[in-house]
Design an enzyme around this catalytic site. Structure first.
Site, short mmCIF file in Angstrom:
data_model
loop_
_atom_site.label_atom_id
_atom_site.label_comp_id
_atom_site.label_asym_id
_atom_site.label_seq_id
_atom_site.Cartn_x
_atom_site.Cartn_y
_atom_site.Cartn_z
N ARG A 83 -6.92 12.82 0.76
CA ARG A 83 -5.83 13.27 1.65
C ARG A 83 -4.49 12.68 1.24
O ARG A 83 -3.46 13.22 1.58
CB ARG A 83 -6.14 12.93 3.11
CG ARG A 83 -6.12 11.46 3.42
CD ARG A 83 -6.35 11.21 4.89
NE ARG A 83 -7.73 11.48 5.26
CZ ARG A 83 -8.30 10.97 6.36
NH1 ARG A 83 -7.59 10.23 7.18
NH2 ARG A 83 -9.56 11.23 6.64
N HIS A 95 0.94 6.27 1.79
CA HIS A 95 1.65 7.24 2.62
C HIS A 95 2.87 7.85 1.94
O HIS A 95 3.44 8.81 2.45
CB HIS A 95 1.95 6.65 4.00
CG HIS A 95 0.65 6.37 4.70
ND1 HIS A 95 -0.26 7.37 4.96
CD2 HIS A 95 0.08 5.22 5.13
CE1 HIS A 95 -1.34 6.84 5.53
NE2 HIS A 95 -1.16 5.54 5.64
N THR A 147 -8.46 3.78 8.22
CA THR A 147 -9.67 2.94 8.26
C THR A 147 -9.73 2.26 9.62
O THR A 147 -8.93 1.38 9.90
CB THR A 147 -9.61 1.90 7.12
OG1 THR A 147 -9.19 2.57 5.94
CG2 THR A 147 -10.95 1.26 6.90
N HIS A 151 -3.74 -4.34 7.85
CA HIS A 151 -3.83 -3.19 8.76
C HIS A 151 -2.91 -3.38 9.96
O HIS A 151 -3.07 -4.31 10.72
CB HIS A 151 -5.25 -2.91 9.26
CG HIS A 151 -5.41 -1.48 9.70
ND1 HIS A 151 -5.86 -0.49 8.87
CD2 HIS A 151 -5.08 -0.87 10.86
CE1 HIS A 151 -5.84 0.66 9.51
NE2 HIS A 151 -5.37 0.46 10.72
N ASN A 170 0.86 -1.19 0.00
CA ASN A 170 0.00 0.00 0.00
C ASN A 170 0.90 1.24 0.00
O ASN A 170 1.69 1.43 0.92
CB ASN A 170 -0.91 -0.04 1.23
CG ASN A 170 -1.85 1.14 1.29
OD1 ASN A 170 -1.45 2.27 1.04
ND2 ASN A 170 -3.10 0.89 1.63
N GLU A 180 -8.64 0.53 -3.02
CA GLU A 180 -9.50 0.58 -1.83
C GLU A 180 -10.45 1.76 -2.01
O GLU A 180 -10.02 2.86 -2.36
CB GLU A 180 -8.66 0.78 -0.57
CG GLU A 180 -7.83 -0.42 -0.23
CD GLU A 180 -7.02 -0.19 1.04
OE1 GLU A 180 -7.14 0.87 1.66
OE2 GLU A 180 -6.26 -1.09 1.40
N HIS A 184 -5.60 3.60 -1.73
CA HIS A 184 -6.93 4.00 -1.25
C HIS A 184 -7.20 5.42 -1.72
O HIS A 184 -6.52 6.35 -1.30
CB HIS A 184 -6.92 3.92 0.28
CG HIS A 184 -8.25 4.18 0.92
ND1 HIS A 184 -8.45 4.10 2.28
CD2 HIS A 184 -9.45 4.53 0.40
CE1 HIS A 184 -9.71 4.37 2.56
NE2 HIS A 184 -10.33 4.65 1.44
N ARG A 202 -9.34 8.20 -1.12
CA ARG A 202 -10.32 8.62 -0.11
C ARG A 202 -11.17 9.76 -0.65
O ARG A 202 -10.73 10.53 -1.50
CB ARG A 202 -9.63 9.05 1.17
CG ARG A 202 -8.94 7.91 1.90
CD ARG A 202 -8.40 8.38 3.24
NE ARG A 202 -9.45 8.49 4.22
CZ ARG A 202 -9.70 7.58 5.17
NH1 ARG A 202 -8.93 6.52 5.29
NH2 ARG A 202 -10.69 7.75 6.01
N GLU A 261 -11.20 -9.27 3.05
CA GLU A 261 -9.94 -8.90 3.69
C GLU A 261 -10.25 -8.73 5.17
O GLU A 261 -11.09 -7.92 5.55
CB GLU A 261 -9.37 -7.61 3.09
CG GLU A 261 -8.07 -7.22 3.80
CD GLU A 261 -7.23 -6.21 3.03
OE1 GLU A 261 -7.24 -6.22 1.79
OE2 GLU A 261 -6.54 -5.42 3.70
#
Ligand code: PXP
Length: 246
Positions: free
Chosen positions: A57, A18, A109, A196, A15, A78, A51, A53, A159
């Site tokens: 962000r 970030h 999340t 996660h 992922n 996502e 993801h 969003r 998931e």
């Protein structure tokens, strides 16, 4: 990439959200999450997860378009179950779409999707994504009722949320919940992913559970990359996952 001689090997989805978080802190173009995706591929990732969003962000619409156009690895998008995100998914047709709950004020999340309580509103999303050839996954707690609801909705993948396991410092009870839930999901014909809060310190017991097909890991890898580089962080995660399965 996963060794084709060992199709049961555990896949690693990296992922890259970030990387975009850091880029957006200054509003420019560096660091580029697509460059990170290329590096992740070279380091042995089996897929890229991103993801988009509602508040944009981290990842942007342009990032998703570039990932689809430039990255050969399967993309797992996502997304919240909203008409806007459905339109974006149908436009770009990623390999997979993982439906997640989204609350504006949350930092990340926080919980799983209530597949049971929201089955009527989720049904058209699962159906329309599936009709478009996108492999749907529902991000849910390791809970039998949620797994049954996901199967009833026709989602081929679930998931399981590893946050409670990760935040309890790898508690045996939380690990057992993940193991039981994964076994149940596989017995119902579902493919099972997890993610996660996974780190070098807590990934091995999860990776050792034979029912998982894929782990999606982001925040720790990007944080670790600050110290050791992204390739090295991904390679180390890959080694730990492979060793847990060996
Ligand atoms: N899987 C899902 C569905 C997520 O929402 C997230 C966080 O964006 C992850 C995996 C990765 O979690 P982490 O960034 O803590 O590794």
């Amino acid at each position: 990439m996963t060794n084709p001689l060992h199709p049961k090997a555990l896949r690693l989805g990296v992922n890259i959200d970030h990387v975009a978080t850091i880029r957006n802190a200054r509003g420019g173009t560096h660091p580029d999450p697509i460059r990170a995706a290329h590096l992740a591929a070279a380091a042995g990732a089996d897929g890229i997860t991103a993801h988009l969003r509602e508040d944009r962000r981290h990842m942007t619409d342009a990032d998703i378009a570039r990932l689809v156009a430039e990255i050969a690895l399967p993309l797992n998008l996502e997304m919240a179950a909203t008409e806007e995100m459905l339109g974006i998914a149908l436009k770009h047709r990623p390999h997979a779409a993982c439906i997640v709950p989204e609350r504006r004020a949350e930092r990340t999340t926080e919980g799983g999707l209530d597949a049971r309580g929201k089955r009527n509103s989720l049904q058209p999303f699962v159906a329309r994504l599936t009709e478009a050839g996108i492999r749907v996954s529902l991000f849910i707690a390791p809970d039998a009722r949620q797994i049954e609801a996901a199967a009833a909705l026709g989602s081929p993948v679930v998931e399981l949320h590893t946050g409670p396991y990760a935040h309890s410092d790898g508690s045996i009870d939380e690990l057992a919940r993940l193991a039981d839930a994964a076994r149940l999901a596989v017995s119902m014909g579902l493919e099972v992913h997890a993610g996660h809060g996974l780190t070098f310190a807590n990934v091995s017991p999860v990776a050792a559970l034979p029912d998982f097909a894929e782990l999606n890991i982001g925040h720790f890898l990007i944080g670790e990359a600050v110290f050791t580089g992204l390739e090295s962080a991904i390679q180390q995660m890959r080694r730990l996952m492979d060793a847990a399965r060996a």
